[in-house]
Write a protein that holds these residues in place. Structure first.
Motif, PDB file in Angstrom:
ATOM      1  N   ALA A 185       0.996  -1.048  -0.030  1.00 53.30           N
ATOM      2  CA  ALA A 185       0.113   0.005  -0.058  1.00 53.30           C
ATOM      3  C   ALA A 185       0.762   1.250  -0.106  1.00 53.30           C
ATOM      4  CB  ALA A 185      -0.777  -0.150   2.111  1.00 53.30           C
ATOM      5  N   GLU A 186       1.910   1.546   0.645  1.00 57.16           N
ATOM      6  CA  GLU A 186       2.313   2.617   1.414  1.00 57.16           C
ATOM      7  C   GLU A 186       3.412   2.418  -0.125  1.00 57.16           C
ATOM      8  OE1 GLU A 186       6.704   4.096   3.295  1.00 57.16           O
ATOM      9  OE2 GLU A 186       5.399   2.034   4.231  1.00 57.16           O
ATOM     10  N   LEU A 187       3.836   1.400  -0.667  1.00 55.09           N
ATOM     11  CA  LEU A 187       4.579   1.343  -2.144  1.00 55.09           C
ATOM     12  C   LEU A 187       3.516   1.862  -3.405  1.00 55.09           C
ATOM     13  CD1 LEU A 187       7.348   0.400  -4.072  1.00 55.09           C
ATOM     14  CD2 LEU A 187       6.313  -1.496  -3.554  1.00 55.09           C
ATOM     15  N   ARG A 188       2.903   1.754  -3.814  1.00 52.96           N
ATOM     16  CA  ARG A 188       1.885   2.042  -4.448  1.00 52.96           C
ATOM     17  C   ARG A 188       1.519   4.155  -4.500  1.00 52.96           C
ATOM     18  NH1 ARG A 188      -0.897  -2.512  -3.865  1.00 52.96           N
ATOM     19  NH2 ARG A 188      -2.436  -2.000  -2.861  1.00 52.96           N
ATOM     20  N   GLN A 189       1.165   3.738  -3.328  1.00 51.52           N
ATOM     21  CA  GLN A 189       0.937   5.375  -2.847  1.00 51.52           C
ATOM     22  C   GLN A 189       2.099   6.185  -3.142  1.00 51.52           C
ATOM     23  OE1 GLN A 189       0.370   6.133   1.090  1.00 51.52           O
ATOM     24  NE2 GLN A 189      -0.628   8.566   0.688  1.00 51.52           N
ATOM     25  N   ARG A 190       3.412   5.467  -3.340  1.00 49.92           N
ATOM     26  CA  ARG A 190       4.160   6.570  -3.381  1.00 49.92           C
ATOM     27  C   ARG A 190       4.887   6.363  -5.721  1.00 49.92           C
ATOM     28  NH1 ARG A 190       8.046   3.410   0.362  1.00 49.92           N
ATOM     29  NH2 ARG A 190       9.124   2.630  -1.288  1.00 49.92           N
ATOM     30  N   LEU A 191       4.198   5.431  -5.696  1.00 44.75           N
ATOM     31  CA  LEU A 191       4.201   5.083  -7.101  1.00 44.75           C
ATOM     32  C   LEU A 191       3.473   6.115  -8.006  1.00 44.75           C
ATOM     33  CD1 LEU A 191       4.842   1.019  -7.495  1.00 44.75           C
ATOM     34  CD2 LEU A 191       6.582   3.305  -8.253  1.00 44.75           C
ATOM     35  N   PHE A 192       2.247   5.579  -7.188  1.00 45.50           N
ATOM     36  CA  PHE A 192       1.628   6.433  -8.173  1.00 45.50           C
ATOM     37  C   PHE A 192       1.317   8.179  -8.137  1.00 45.50           C
ATOM     38  CE2 PHE A 192      -2.087   3.769  -6.405  1.00 45.50           C
ATOM     39  CZ  PHE A 192      -2.011   3.491  -7.454  1.00 45.50           C
ATOM     40  N   THR A 193       2.652   9.005  -7.936  1.00 51.43           N
ATOM     41  CA  THR A 193       3.206  10.252  -7.608  1.00 51.43           C
ATOM     42  C   THR A 193       4.326  10.469  -8.470  1.00 51.43           C
ATOM     43  OG1 THR A 193       4.465   9.948  -5.856  1.00 51.43           O
ATOM     44  CG2 THR A 193       2.692  10.946  -5.041  1.00 51.43           C
ATOM     45  N   ILE A 194       4.549   9.124  -9.096  1.00 54.68           N
ATOM     46  CA  ILE A 194       5.748   9.344 -10.641  1.00 54.68           C
ATOM     47  C   ILE A 194       5.030  10.714 -11.443  1.00 54.68           C
ATOM     48  CG2 ILE A 194       6.576   7.394  -9.892  1.00 54.68           C
ATOM     49  CD1 ILE A 194       5.706   6.115 -12.268  1.00 54.68           C
ATOM     50  N   GLU A 195       6.570  10.852 -11.952  1.00 55.74           N
ATOM     51  CA  GLU A 195       5.739  12.132 -13.729  1.00 55.74           C
ATOM     52  C   GLU A 195       7.089  11.240 -14.428  1.00 55.74           C
ATOM     53  OE1 GLU A 195       5.720  15.899 -13.025  1.00 55.74           O
ATOM     54  OE2 GLU A 195       4.129  15.697 -11.269  1.00 55.74           O
ATOM     55  N   SER A 196       8.044  10.232 -14.076  1.00 57.49           N
ATOM     56  CA  SER A 196       8.363   9.953 -14.786  1.00 57.49           C
ATOM     57  C   SER A 196       9.452   8.234 -15.109  1.00 57.49           C
ATOM     58  CB  SER A 196      10.173  10.821 -15.726  1.00 57.49           C
ATOM     59  OG  SER A 196      11.119  10.095 -14.349  1.00 57.49           O
ATOM     60  N   MET A 197       9.749   7.690 -15.763  1.00 61.47           N
ATOM     61  CA  MET A 197       9.908   6.303 -15.290  1.00 61.47           C
ATOM     62  C   MET A 197      11.013   6.384 -14.612  1.00 61.47           C
ATOM     63  SD  MET A 197       7.549   4.383 -16.308  1.00 61.47           S
ATOM     64  CE  MET A 197       6.298   3.843 -17.476  1.00 61.47           C
ATOM     65  N   ALA A 198      11.843   7.037 -14.897  1.00 61.39           N
ATOM     66  CA  ALA A 198      13.555   6.871 -13.916  1.00 61.39           C
ATOM     67  C   ALA A 198      12.900   7.266 -12.144  1.00 61.39           C
ATOM     68  CB  ALA A 198      13.995   8.207 -14.065  1.00 61.39           C
ATOM     69  N   GLU A 199      11.756   7.848 -12.056  1.00 60.42           N
ATOM     70  CA  GLU A 199      11.055   7.545 -10.554  1.00 60.42           C
ATOM     71  C   GLU A 199      10.575   6.518 -10.230  1.00 60.42           C
ATOM     72  OE1 GLU A 199       8.837  11.474  -9.539  1.00 60.42           O
ATOM     73  OE2 GLU A 199       9.057  12.419 -11.498  1.00 60.42           O
ATOM     74  N   ALA A 200      10.724   5.829 -10.944  1.00 58.91           N
ATOM     75  CA  ALA A 200       9.861   4.632 -11.183  1.00 58.91           C
ATOM     76  C   ALA A 200      11.065   3.157  -9.935  1.00 58.91           C
ATOM     77  CB  ALA A 200       8.870   4.233 -11.708  1.00 58.91           C
ATOM     78  N   GLU A 201      11.798   3.142 -11.105  1.00 56.41           N
ATOM     79  CA  GLU A 201      13.210   2.535 -11.342  1.00 56.41           C
ATOM     80  C   GLU A 201      14.053   3.064  -9.958  1.00 56.41           C
ATOM     81  OE1 GLU A 201      15.414   2.323 -14.708  1.00 56.41           O
ATOM     82  OE2 GLU A 201      14.175   2.680 -16.218  1.00 56.41           O
TER      83      GLU A 201
END
Length: 208
Positions: free
Chosen positions: A176-192
């Protein structure tokens, strides 16, 4: 699901996703049962969406049994984790009828391993265990790179892909916490970077 503190407004044709919740909802609605008589007499196949248990299949069979001898085939649409886990029992129940089938639908979102595991179940073998975090992350990022190749490395692509990355986290520790952070990305580099940090923190916790 994820919403800002001030709340969100749902637009038309939008839904709410509860990926980690086990909702006890019937697969057949009152409207479904009202329409079943027409469908049974005019269609070759009845598709049972969001089939989650053998009881869902039994309920459909019970109502179809009252509609005469010409009964269409039944296709179970597997759209949830619970539906996949209960697939053997559902399939055995469905096989009481002359013809039945299985369709992997939303259950494959963030879970491409479901096809391999389903083949094992249908073949009478034990399915492989659910993938570990490292494999989930590797496949999620490969999926993301394919999206970039197709749509371009843009902010729009990253925002559209947030939900896909979230689906890959199902079943992970701290999902849940990881998803919450991923839902804020604005680039794939942030996701990586987020995934790399998650794996690093998980390894430290496991070693502690």
């Amino acid at each position: 699901t994820h919403a800002r503190l001030g709340g969100e407004r749902l637009r038309g044709d939008k839904g709410i996703n509860f990926p980690d919740s086990e909702l006890r909802l019937a697969a057949l609605t009152t409207k479904d049962l009202e329409d079943l008589s027409f469908v049974a007499h005019h269609a070759d196949v009845v598709e049972l969406s969001f089939a989650n248990s053998a009881h869902d299949v039994e309920l459909l069979q019970e109502h179809m049994g009252h509609l005469g001898s010409q009964v269409p085939a039944v296709v179970l649409k597997i759209e949830t984790r619970r539906g996949f886990e209960n697939l053997p029992d559902m399939l055995l129940t469905a096989m009481r009828a002359p013809c039945c089938g299985v369709m992997i639908a939303r259950g494959s979102f963030g879970n491409p391993w479901i096809f391999e595991r389903a083949r094992a179940l249908l073949g009478g073998a034990a399915p492989r265990p659910a993938p570990e975090a490292e494999e989930r992350v590797a496949v999620a990022l490969e999926h993301a790179r394919l999206a970039l190749r197709l749509q371009g490395d843009t902010r729009k692509t990253a925002i559209e892909f947030r939900k896909h990355l979230g689906w890959y986290t199902k079943g992970l520790r701290g999902a849940a916490e990881l998803r919450q952070r991923l839902f804020t990305i604005e680039s794939m580099a942030e996701a990586e970077a987020m995934f790399a940090r998650y794996l690093e923190e998980s390894a430290i916790e496991a070693a502690a």
